[in-house]
Design a protein around this motif. Structure first.
Motif, mmCIF file in Angstrom:
data_model
loop_
_atom_site.group_PDB
_atom_site.id
_atom_site.type_symbol
_atom_site.label_atom_id
_atom_site.label_comp_id
_atom_site.label_asym_id
_atom_site.label_seq_id
_atom_site.Cartn_x
_atom_site.Cartn_y
_atom_site.Cartn_z
ATOM 1 N N ILE A 18 0.841 -1.201 0.000
ATOM 2 C CA ILE A 18 0.000 0.000 0.000
ATOM 3 C C ILE A 18 0.874 1.247 0.000
ATOM 4 O O ILE A 18 0.609 2.215 -0.724
ATOM 5 C CB ILE A 18 -0.947 -0.011 1.217
ATOM 6 N N CYS A 21 2.194 2.000 -3.411
ATOM 7 C CA CYS A 21 1.204 2.643 -4.282
ATOM 8 C C CYS A 21 1.049 4.116 -3.935
ATOM 9 O O CYS A 21 0.896 4.960 -4.826
ATOM 10 C CB CYS A 21 -0.134 1.920 -4.171
ATOM 11 N N ILE A 22 1.080 4.434 -2.644
ATOM 12 C CA ILE A 22 1.024 5.835 -2.231
ATOM 13 C C ILE A 22 2.236 6.581 -2.776
ATOM 14 O O ILE A 22 2.127 7.713 -3.279
ATOM 15 C CB ILE A 22 0.964 5.949 -0.697
ATOM 16 N N LEU A 156 -1.078 -4.509 -5.391
ATOM 17 C CA LEU A 156 -2.041 -4.696 -4.309
ATOM 18 C C LEU A 156 -2.814 -6.001 -4.387
ATOM 19 O O LEU A 156 -3.605 -6.293 -3.487
ATOM 20 C CB LEU A 156 -3.034 -3.526 -4.300
ATOM 21 N N VAL A 163 -9.300 -4.218 -2.025
ATOM 22 C CA VAL A 163 -8.243 -3.227 -1.832
ATOM 23 C C VAL A 163 -7.565 -2.909 -3.164
ATOM 24 O O VAL A 163 -7.289 -1.750 -3.479
ATOM 25 C CB VAL A 163 -7.198 -3.729 -0.808
ATOM 26 N N LEU A 167 -8.257 1.160 -3.887
ATOM 27 C CA LEU A 167 -7.204 2.152 -3.642
ATOM 28 C C LEU A 167 -6.699 2.836 -4.920
ATOM 29 O O LEU A 167 -6.571 4.069 -4.949
ATOM 30 C CB LEU A 167 -6.047 1.514 -2.883
ATOM 31 N N LEU A 170 -9.197 5.350 -5.887
ATOM 32 C CA LEU A 170 -9.167 6.512 -5.000
ATOM 33 C C LEU A 170 -8.014 7.449 -5.363
ATOM 34 O O LEU A 170 -8.200 8.666 -5.470
ATOM 35 C CB LEU A 170 -9.020 6.043 -3.552
ATOM 36 N N PHE A 171 -6.823 6.885 -5.573
ATOM 37 C CA PHE A 171 -5.670 7.711 -5.963
ATOM 38 C C PHE A 171 -5.926 8.376 -7.319
ATOM 39 O O PHE A 171 -5.606 9.550 -7.515
ATOM 40 C CB PHE A 171 -4.399 6.855 -6.042
#
Length: 232
Positions: A18, A21-22, A156, A163, A167, A170-171
């Protein structure tokens, strides 16, 4: 004890994925802002040259983060889902995608008062429009699907389907900036993420993403130019 240790290790691995990815999303955002600032500061003369530099900036902002992540977390075609899909997949899902997109766009009208950005102004002429086609249709369709549905969803996958789909969507939404665009991008990202998972390929998503952006560009173009021609 062994089972508890394994579970703890798996949880840590999920957090690392995670975080990766952020990092990818922030890298993309930072590069896009930095290159956009430099482009505005050292803007070359001539419309075609400015558009060409803009295309290069968009390309680098998308594909350099992809390269960095793939160096840190090597992935093959299977994980990236860069493989052919069943014949006719795109034509089957296109009406669903466009129909759902139309409904989401209608819902986004409720959020339009929250947006303060001016409408995009497109250049006229065949050459400049070709560059616009590259900047707004080709590069995002290929680059964003590779980054969000290929790399991020692939990273992910061990965290579970929910997930892996949620995610990146969302990003994808947060990086669009404007409220209405982010709202539409979120649901678009959910659908394209689910489609990539279902089909085992991001290629249909690239095609649908391309068509969606092409329709948006044509709509702006007609709004900007057709009304003047009709009025004349």
């Amino acid at each position: 004890m062994k089972g508890g240790t394994t579970m703890k290790s798996l949880t840590k691995r999920q957090k690392n994925r995670i975080n990766a990815c952020i990092f990818a999303a922030l890298t993309y955002a930072a590069m896009r802002e930095a290159m956009g600032f430099l482009l505005g500061w050292f803007m070359p003369g001539g419309e075609m040259l400015r558009l060409a530099v803009n295309a290069l900036v968009n390309f680098l902002a998308l594909f350099l983060p992809c390269l960095v992540i793939l160096v840190l977390e090597p992935m093959g075609n299977r994980q990236l889902r860069l493989r052919p899909c069943k014949k006719g997949t795109v034509w089957f899902w296109l009406p669903v995608f466009l129909g759902g997109g139309a409904l989401v766009n209608l819902a986004s009208l409720l959020l339009r008062p929250l947006d303060h950005s001016a409408q995009e102004i497109l250049p006229g002429g065949l050459g400049p429009m070709g560059m616009v086609f590259l900047i707004y249709c080709v590069i995002p369709a290929v680059g964003e699907e590779l980054l969000f549905r290929g790399i991020m969803e692939g990273i992910l996958t061990p965290c579970g389907k929910g997930v892996a789909i949620f995610l990146p969507a969302l990003f994808f939404s947060l990086l669009h900036g404007r409220v209405t665009q982010g709202f539409v991008a979120f649901f678009t990202g959910l659908f394209l993420g689910w489609l990539a998972w279902r089909q085992g390929s991001i290629l249909p998503g690239m095609a649908l993403h391309f068509v969606n952006n092409l329709i948006a560009v044509v709509e702006i173009y007609l709004t900007q130019f057709a009304s003047w021609e009709l009025a004349a």
